[in-house]
Design an enzyme around this catalytic site. Structure first.
Site, PDB file in Angstrom:
ATOM      1  N   SER A 558       0.894  -1.295   0.008  1.00  0.00           N
ATOM      2  CA  SER A 558      -0.067   0.028   0.024  1.00  0.00           C
ATOM      3  C   SER A 558       0.764   1.338   0.093  1.00  0.00           C
ATOM      4  O   SER A 558       1.990   1.163   0.513  1.00  0.00           O
ATOM      5  CB  SER A 558      -0.965   0.079   1.178  1.00  0.00           C
ATOM      6  OG  SER A 558      -1.558   1.182   1.445  1.00  0.00           O
ATOM      7  N   TYR A 571      -3.150  -0.709  10.287  1.00  0.00           N
ATOM      8  CA  TYR A 571      -2.907  -1.090   8.815  1.00  0.00           C
ATOM      9  C   TYR A 571      -1.946  -0.655   8.345  1.00  0.00           C
ATOM     10  O   TYR A 571      -1.074  -1.676   7.742  1.00  0.00           O
ATOM     11  CB  TYR A 571      -4.286  -0.455   8.188  1.00  0.00           C
ATOM     12  CG  TYR A 571      -4.199  -0.611   6.876  1.00  0.00           C
ATOM     13  CD1 TYR A 571      -4.595  -1.743   6.021  1.00  0.00           C
ATOM     14  CD2 TYR A 571      -3.786   0.403   5.947  1.00  0.00           C
ATOM     15  CE1 TYR A 571      -4.723  -1.882   4.749  1.00  0.00           C
ATOM     16  CE2 TYR A 571      -3.711   0.263   4.563  1.00  0.00           C
ATOM     17  CZ  TYR A 571      -4.303  -0.955   3.818  1.00  0.00           C
ATOM     18  OH  TYR A 571      -4.067  -1.041   2.512  1.00  0.00           O
TER      19      TYR A 571
END
Length: 681
Positions: A558, A571
């Site tokens: 990400s 996350y």
């Protein structure tokens, strides 16, 4: 092309479908059927006598009118006057092109002459196991007479071609009472004045041969059971097969990469448990359709079924070298100036007593069909040994078929393989969103895909949508479970022979401020993505190293792996963990030819399972916008002002694995439409 409404064409297609739907009648893509009839010539307005015959490479069970070659019979028959003899009969195939009627249609096959020259309105040429058993028996001509009387004649072995068509036509003319012939070492041909009569005669020949072999045959044609070669119990077979498959696939891919297939069908296990299987396997297959797909003989492991795994692997490696040496010698014995180059010395069929059969090809369907053909060959051996002894055509004739220029020309007509042809991919979280898009792109580029997802129904739906078991299989995987991950890779080994490309995509997203993030949140986030990616990569490396073919591992990380955003501690920390796993594994696995790279997406809202599961609402609340405008919001904050979709992430995975970046490892590709704060430094 003539109209499919012609009654004889319709009858021909219906007959082909009925015959081709039953494997007792003919093998996949094997045999051909034809019909002769008159139709109005669009040029002269007169009647033209035509031949409709299955074209090169078609399959009877799925034959369409487009798969038929349509020829003018007067022109084909006129070729008899210019036939230069058996030494130059291959030239006649190109002559068929000058006999075609109209546009379109399939390319005429080598068997066109057989159908054209035999004086019958309908002709079927088939490869039933029962018929080939008689054709490959040592005293096949005598047995044919005993089985059928004078209703079926014998034609000795001759390579398919114009001369064989002349021979069969002459035999039919000399035996007006006959309804067909047995072709030595090959198969059967039947005929009739109507489509119904032709089909009836063909099926009568096949069923009569089956009954003859059953009633006349001895009980154990393959001999007694060999101690130590009995079939392992089903679970033990599966475990051993899954352990051996990557090793065997690696050996079978020495000259060129192959996709694998495994079967432990009862007939195969019985054959491999019997005393005569080494002798019979060494004799090889006989029917041209068989050994073109299976090679002239298989590799057979000569150890007990329960031999230690390490011993079995070592022996397979030794036998593989012996097989390659023997195949090269076979080629050199028979090659002449002008012979096609040797296509590869690796086996297409590997037999492991007590476990089953591994088969290989350029794709899953080819590998599966090769197994089906070898099972046909086992049935042929059984029938021939039951009433006589198995006596296939000699090695020189097999070579003439295998390295036939006409077969080589057929191979040259095949389309170029796609970029990921022969590669097997396993994608986690592939039941939806980014993972689903990646699976679709990989299959579109020629790969076979194992669709791994926690949601079984989603995984199955995606696999079915991708084309079913020849393209994709579904597995249920919780990536926090070592056992389920190991089972997923076993499933990949049994379905396709191993794994070459793994995409770590499974994940969840928990968006909370630091003080609201619980230890459970932290652990769950890390268990699924950091620990899960580690476990999947570890199992992937184990399989890839066993194959010895290198491989690719791709992490879907990400932008958050390098960008510090608000309310995202669990996350983003996990994504940073994944990003560093890429670097660590790239450094460690490179010596094995395994490349490890990553993709850093951002703002993939539409089609994303993560965003649909609550992450979108959380991020929208963080930014103070409506959830349905989140994709637009992410797009507007990028340099390119473009929304990122799952397909864009899939494109990046293909870019990393499609063959152009062969010298790239340890790389992260941003797919975020341009976020300056996430530029890699």
């Amino acid at each position: 092309m003539t109209s499919a409404t012609h009654a004889e064409v319709a009858a021909l297609l219906e007959r082909a479908h009925r015959i081709g739907s039953d494997p007792r009648n003919t093998n996949y893509a094997g045999g051909n059927t034809s019909a002769k009839a008159t139709e109005t010539d669009p040029v002269t307005g007169g009647e033209a006598e035509l031949l409709w015959v299955k074209g090169s490479g078609g399959d009877l069970g799925t034959l369409t009118e487009a798969g038929l070659a349509v020829l003018r019979l007067d022109r084909v028959r006129a070729l008899k006057d210019v036939y230069p003899g058996v030494e130059r009969e291959d030239e006649m195939v190109s002559a068929f092109d000058y006999c075609l009627h109209g546009k379109g249609g399939a390319a005429p096959s080598i068997d066109t002459a057989m159908h054209a020259l035999v004086e019958a309105a309908h002709v079927d040429h088939l490869h039933p196991d029962s018929g080939i058993a008689l054709a490959c028996a040592a005293d096949g001509e005598k047995l044919t007479a005993e089985c059928f009387g004078d209703k079926v004649a014998w034609v000795g072995w001759r390579r398919p071609g114009f001369q064989l068509g002349l021979d069969i036509a002459a035999v039919k003319e000399a035996n007006p009472q006959a309804v067909g012939v047995i072709l030595g070492g090959h198969g059967i041909t039947a005929w009739g004045d109507t489509s119904e009569e032709c089909e009836r005669n063909a099926l009568w020949m096949i069923r009569t041969a089956e009954t003859f072999l059953e009633e006349r045959g001895k009980a154990e044609p393959f001999g007694p059971v060999l101690p130590g070669r009995e079939a392992l119990d089903p679970e033990a077979r599966r475990e051993r097969a899954a352990a051996l498959a990557p090793v065997i696939r690696g050996l079978a891919s020495t000259d060129r990469p192959q996709v694998g297939h495994f079967t432990d069908a009862a007939h195969v296990l019985d054959f491999l448990s019997r005393a005569e299987h080494p002798r019979l396997a060494a004799l090889g297959t006989s029917c041209p359709d068989h050994f073109l797909r299976t090679k002239v003989s298989p590799l057979v492991l000569d150890l007990p079924a329960d031999a230690p795994l390490e011993e079995a692997v070592a022996r397979l490696q030794e036998l593989h070298e012996e097989y390659r040496d023997a195949y090269r010698a076979y080629y050199e014995r028979h090659a002449i100036p002008g012979s096609p180059a040797m296509r590869g010395a690796d086996p297409a069929i590997v037999l492991v007593p007590g476990v089953g059969m591994f088969s290989f090809g350029k794709d899953k369907q080819t590998a599966r069909v090769a197994a089906e053909f070898y099972l046909n060959a086992v049935n042929v051996m059984r029938g021939a040994e039951a009433v006589s002894s198995y006596a296939p055509i000699d090695e020189a004739e097999k070579f003439r078929i295998e390295y036939w220029e006409l077969e080589e020309a057929k191979l040259r007509r095949m389309p170029e393989p796609k970029a990921l042809a022969t590669r097997v991919a396993l994608v986690t979280g592939a039941g939806s969103g980014i993972g689903k898009a990646i699976a679709h792109r990989l299959v579109a580029e020629g790969a076979c895909v194992v669709v791994a997802d926690l949601d079984t129904a989603n995984a199955q739906a995606v696999a079915e949508d991708l084309g079913g078991p020849d393209k994709a299989v579904a597995v249920t995987v919780d990536v926090t479970s070592e056992e389920q991950i190991a089972e997923a890779f076993k499933a990949a080994a049994l379905a396709f022979g191993g794994v070459d490309l793994v995409v770590n995509n499974a994940g969840i997203s928990i968006s909370k401020p630091l003080l609201e993030t619980t230890a459970r949140d932290w652990d769950l986030q890390h268990d699924i993505m950091a620990r899960g990616s580690f476990l999947v990569s570890r199992e992937a490396a184990r399989v890839m190293r066993a194959q010895g073919l290198g491989g690719d591992i791709v992490y879907i990380a990400s932008k958050n792996a390098v960008f510090a955003g608000p309310n995202n501690i669990a996350y983003s920390a996990t994504k940073a963990d994944q990003a560093h796993q890429v670097r660590l594994l790239a450094a460690e696995l490179g010596e094995h030819g395994i490349r490890v790279n990553g993709v850093n997406p951002d703002g993939v809202v539409r089609g994303s399972g993560i965003f649909a599961a609550g992450w979108g609402a959380q991020r929208a609340a963080t930014y103070g916008i409506e959830e349905e405008k989140l994709g637009e919001f992410y797009a507007q904050r990028t340099i390119l002002k473009r929304e990122v979709l799952p397909e864009h992430v899939a494109n990046a995975v293909f870019a990393l694995t499609g063959g152009d970046l062969t010298h790239t490892t340890g790389l992260h590709i941003p797919v975020d439409a341009g976020v300056a704060a996430a530029f890699l430094r």
